[in-house]
Design a protein around this motif. Sequence first.
Motif, PDB file in Angstrom:
ATOM      1  N   GLU A  23     -31.083   7.745  17.317  1.00 34.90           N
ATOM      2  CA  GLU A  23     -31.715   6.424  17.253  1.00 34.90           C
ATOM      3  C   GLU A  23     -32.264   6.118  15.860  1.00 34.90           C
ATOM      4  OE1 GLU A  23     -31.480   4.054  19.449  1.00 34.90           O
ATOM      5  OE2 GLU A  23     -30.510   5.335  20.929  1.00 34.90           O
ATOM      6  N   VAL A  24     -32.933   7.068  15.237  1.00 34.74           N
ATOM      7  CA  VAL A  24     -33.499   6.834  13.903  1.00 34.74           C
ATOM      8  C   VAL A  24     -32.375   6.655  12.883  1.00 34.74           C
ATOM      9  CG1 VAL A  24     -34.933   7.814  12.057  1.00 34.74           C
ATOM     10  CG2 VAL A  24     -35.697   7.951  14.436  1.00 34.74           C
ATOM     11  N   SER A  25     -31.268   7.354  13.063  1.00 41.34           N
ATOM     12  CA  SER A  25     -30.127   7.235  12.152  1.00 41.34           C
ATOM     13  C   SER A  25     -29.526   5.836  12.160  1.00 41.34           C
ATOM     14  CB  SER A  25     -29.041   8.242  12.522  1.00 41.34           C
ATOM     15  OG  SER A  25     -29.484   9.552  12.295  1.00 41.34           O
ATOM     16  N   ARG A  26     -29.743   5.086  13.224  1.00 39.84           N
ATOM     17  CA  ARG A  26     -29.203   3.719  13.332  1.00 39.84           C
ATOM     18  C   ARG A  26     -30.006   2.693  12.532  1.00 39.84           C
ATOM     19  NH1 ARG A  26     -28.376   4.985  19.359  1.00 39.84           N
ATOM     20  NH2 ARG A  26     -26.194   5.596  19.383  1.00 39.84           N
ATOM     21  N   ILE A  27     -31.179   3.058  12.055  1.00 36.88           N
ATOM     22  CA  ILE A  27     -31.992   2.119  11.279  1.00 36.88           C
ATOM     23  C   ILE A  27     -31.315   1.911   9.923  1.00 36.88           C
ATOM     24  CG2 ILE A  27     -34.231   1.706  10.192  1.00 36.88           C
ATOM     25  CD1 ILE A  27     -35.436   3.625  12.304  1.00 36.88           C
ATOM     26  N   PRO A  28     -31.079   0.650   9.530  1.00 40.55           N
ATOM     27  CA  PRO A  28     -30.430   0.399   8.237  1.00 40.55           C
ATOM     28  C   PRO A  28     -31.199   1.037   7.075  1.00 40.55           C
ATOM     29  CG  PRO A  28     -30.519  -1.606   9.546  1.00 40.55           C
ATOM     30  CD  PRO A  28     -31.358  -0.578  10.267  1.00 40.55           C
ATOM     31  N   VAL A  55     -39.029   2.117  13.087  1.00 38.42           N
ATOM     32  CA  VAL A  55     -39.015   3.533  13.450  1.00 38.42           C
ATOM     33  C   VAL A  55     -39.602   3.705  14.848  1.00 38.42           C
ATOM     34  CG1 VAL A  55     -39.768   5.859  12.821  1.00 38.42           C
ATOM     35  CG2 VAL A  55     -39.220   4.200  11.024  1.00 38.42           C
ATOM     36  N   ARG A  56     -40.712   3.021  15.127  1.00 38.10           N
ATOM     37  CA  ARG A  56     -41.326   3.100  16.451  1.00 38.10           C
ATOM     38  C   ARG A  56     -40.352   2.643  17.533  1.00 38.10           C
ATOM     39  NH1 ARG A  56     -42.365   0.392  20.249  1.00 38.10           N
ATOM     40  NH2 ARG A  56     -42.043  -1.565  19.176  1.00 38.10           N
ATOM     41  N   ALA A  57     -39.646   1.553  17.284  1.00 38.38           N
ATOM     42  CA  ALA A  57     -38.689   1.035  18.262  1.00 38.38           C
ATOM     43  C   ALA A  57     -37.556   2.031  18.495  1.00 38.38           C
ATOM     44  CB  ALA A  57     -38.130  -0.304  17.796  1.00 38.38           C
ATOM     45  N   ALA A  58     -37.087   2.674  17.434  1.00 40.29           N
ATOM     46  CA  ALA A  58     -36.006   3.659  17.566  1.00 40.29           C
ATOM     47  C   ALA A  58     -36.474   4.868  18.374  1.00 40.29           C
ATOM     48  CB  ALA A  58     -35.517   4.088  16.187  1.00 40.29           C
TER      49      ALA A  58
END
Length: 70
Positions: A23-28, A55-58
């Motif tokens: 999930e964190v890896s998906r953050i641009p 980050v919190r959302a991921a």
Amino acid sequence: MQTTTYPVTGMTCGHCANSVTAEVSRIPGVSDVAVDLAGGTVTFASAAPVDREAVRAAVDEAGYELGDAS
């Protein structure tokens, strides 16, 4: 490149670490995500600051709770 570390509560196993990493890896702009299960943290690199709410959302999407950055 800057490195940011956040505590994450609720992670207990490799599956937990994999979920948070994915999930964190998906953050641009985020790269080199590493989860430390023993320490209960996620660390990542980014070229520019990453919004804490992203980050919190991921982490929330992975099923865990984000603490404050260190």
